[in-house]
Scaffold this motif. Structure first.
Motif, PDB file in Angstrom:
ATOM      1  N   GLU A  52     -59.547   7.801  42.018  1.00  0.00           N
ATOM      2  CA  GLU A  52     -59.869   9.167  41.583  1.00  0.00           C
ATOM      3  C   GLU A  52     -58.851   9.677  40.572  1.00  0.00           C
ATOM      4  O   GLU A  52     -59.206  10.359  39.599  1.00  0.00           O
TER       5      GLU A  52
ATOM      6  N   ARG B 232     -64.333  -0.564  39.673  1.00  0.00           N
ATOM      7  CA  ARG B 232     -64.388   0.890  39.455  1.00  0.00           C
ATOM      8  C   ARG B 232     -63.265   1.343  38.526  1.00  0.00           C
ATOM      9  O   ARG B 232     -63.503   2.065  37.553  1.00  0.00           O
TER      10      ARG B 232
ATOM     11  N   GLU C 289     -59.462   7.912  37.179  1.00  0.00           N
ATOM     12  CA  GLU C 289     -60.646   8.477  36.504  1.00  0.00           C
ATOM     13  C   GLU C 289     -60.342   9.856  35.933  1.00  0.00           C
ATOM     14  O   GLU C 289     -60.775  10.196  34.821  1.00  0.00           O
ATOM     15  N   TYR C 290     -59.590  10.651  36.683  1.00  0.00           N
ATOM     16  CA  TYR C 290     -59.207  11.980  36.205  1.00  0.00           C
ATOM     17  C   TYR C 290     -58.376  11.881  34.930  1.00  0.00           C
ATOM     18  O   TYR C 290     -58.647  12.563  33.938  1.00  0.00           O
TER      19      TYR C 290
ATOM     20  N   SER D   5     -54.632   6.350  43.110  1.00  0.00           N
ATOM     21  CA  SER D   5     -55.988   6.116  43.605  1.00  0.00           C
ATOM     22  C   SER D   5     -56.992   6.015  42.454  1.00  0.00           C
ATOM     23  O   SER D   5     -56.717   6.460  41.329  1.00  0.00           O
TER      24      SER D   5
ATOM     25  N   ASP E 209     -60.963  -2.150  44.522  1.00  0.00           N
ATOM     26  CA  ASP E 209     -61.496  -1.106  43.627  1.00  0.00           C
ATOM     27  C   ASP E 209     -61.452  -1.511  42.158  1.00  0.00           C
ATOM     28  O   ASP E 209     -61.620  -0.681  41.271  1.00  0.00           O
TER      29      ASP E 209
END
Length: 292
Positions: free
Chosen positions: A130, A167, A133-134, A128, A164
């Protein structure tokens, strides 16, 4: 701290070609092809794999462990099962997905650290935004875009745009695409170099574009490096060539090669891989011999 950690699903693959019309079943997936490719190079970088499979692939996980490759298998109820069908042109294939595996989560990955995380996505929900990004706060991110551009409808795989992308690409340092994926990604831009410039404008410093048997292009530091495709002695199976390219490229870059040197090293590995079914099994002397 790993130099290079590959995160992706090892898969059950069925490969069908004109020479193998009944198909053969084998393991596959980015993590599988990258793991074995790196294993057959000198063991002078710290490499590891994180995957998630069902019990049906436990024998393949054990083979990898027995070879001394650092692998963590996060259990999943089922494995990814791909059917790859090639025509006479090895640059063309159709795919079906017969089962899927569980996606990777932040909680599962919180204890892993690396200088480069290579995310070998196979389907759009594997990793994902997220999670990307993590991980980008912990190391550089390399993504093989293939999975983010695949939608499964009634088991058949169709190319889609990636909702996405803007992003995720902000957190991406290296993006690996092929000539078909880069066109989908850039809304139909057919000029490869212009498409690479568009991706750079989205925040990706290093764009790797593989062109099948025609070689590859690397766009980095506002410069295009055109990498030749080395002719194989015979063409047996192209499955895993893109993953082999990325493995060779990242290995060479970690070892200090420049963009062009790393691209040629990766291309030579692909040539050796094309000559048989399964992952790369050559060695660095054979790779260097092809380049020379």
């Amino acid at each position: 701290m790993k130099d290079f950690l590959c995160i992706g699903h090892i898969t059950h693959d069925r490969i069908i070609t004109p020479r193998m019309p009944d198909g053969i079943d084998c393991a596959g997936g980015t993590a599988y092809y990258v793991a074995w490719a790196i294993h057959h190079l000198p063991h002078d970088i710290d490499f590891g794999v994180v995957t998630a499979t069902g019990n049906d692939l436990s024998h393949e996980i054990n083979k990898i462990k027995d070879a001394g490759i650092d692998i963590t298998n996060l259990q999943s109820p089922t494995s990814v099962f791909f059917e790859n069908k090639y025509g006479e042109d090895i640059n063309q294939r159709s795919q079906r997905v017969l089962s899927k595996a569980a996606p990777f989560t932040i909680e599962q990955l919180k204890d892993f650290n690396a200088k480069i995380f290579h995310l070998g996505t196979l389907l759009v929900d594997d990793v994902s935004p997220e999670v990307v990004e993590y991980l980008s706060d912990k190391g550089k991110i390399c993504i093989d875009v293939q999975g983010y551009l695949r939608e499964v409808r009634n088991q058949n795989v169709y190319p889609i745009d990636w909702k996405d992308k803007l992003r995720v690409l902000k957190s991406t340092d290296i993006l690996k695409v092929n000539e078909f994926e880069i066109e989908v990604l850039t809304n139909g831009e057919k000029d490869i170099k212009q498409a690479a410039r568009i991706i750079r404008s989205w925040g990706v410093p290093e764009v790797l574009v593989t062109l099948g048997s025609y070689g590859s292009i690397i766009y980095a530091d506002d410069h295009f490096y055109e990498i030749p495709g080395y002719a194989p002695k015979k063409v047996i199976d192209a499955t895993g060539c893109g993953d082999t390219f990325t493995a060779g490229y990242l290995y060479a870059r970690i070892k200090g090669a420049n963009y062009e040197e790393a691209g040629k090293f990766a291309a030579a590995m692909c040539t050796l891989k094309l000559e048989h079914t399964g992952p790369f099994t050559g060695n660095i002397d054979e790779v260097n011999s092809i380049i020379q």
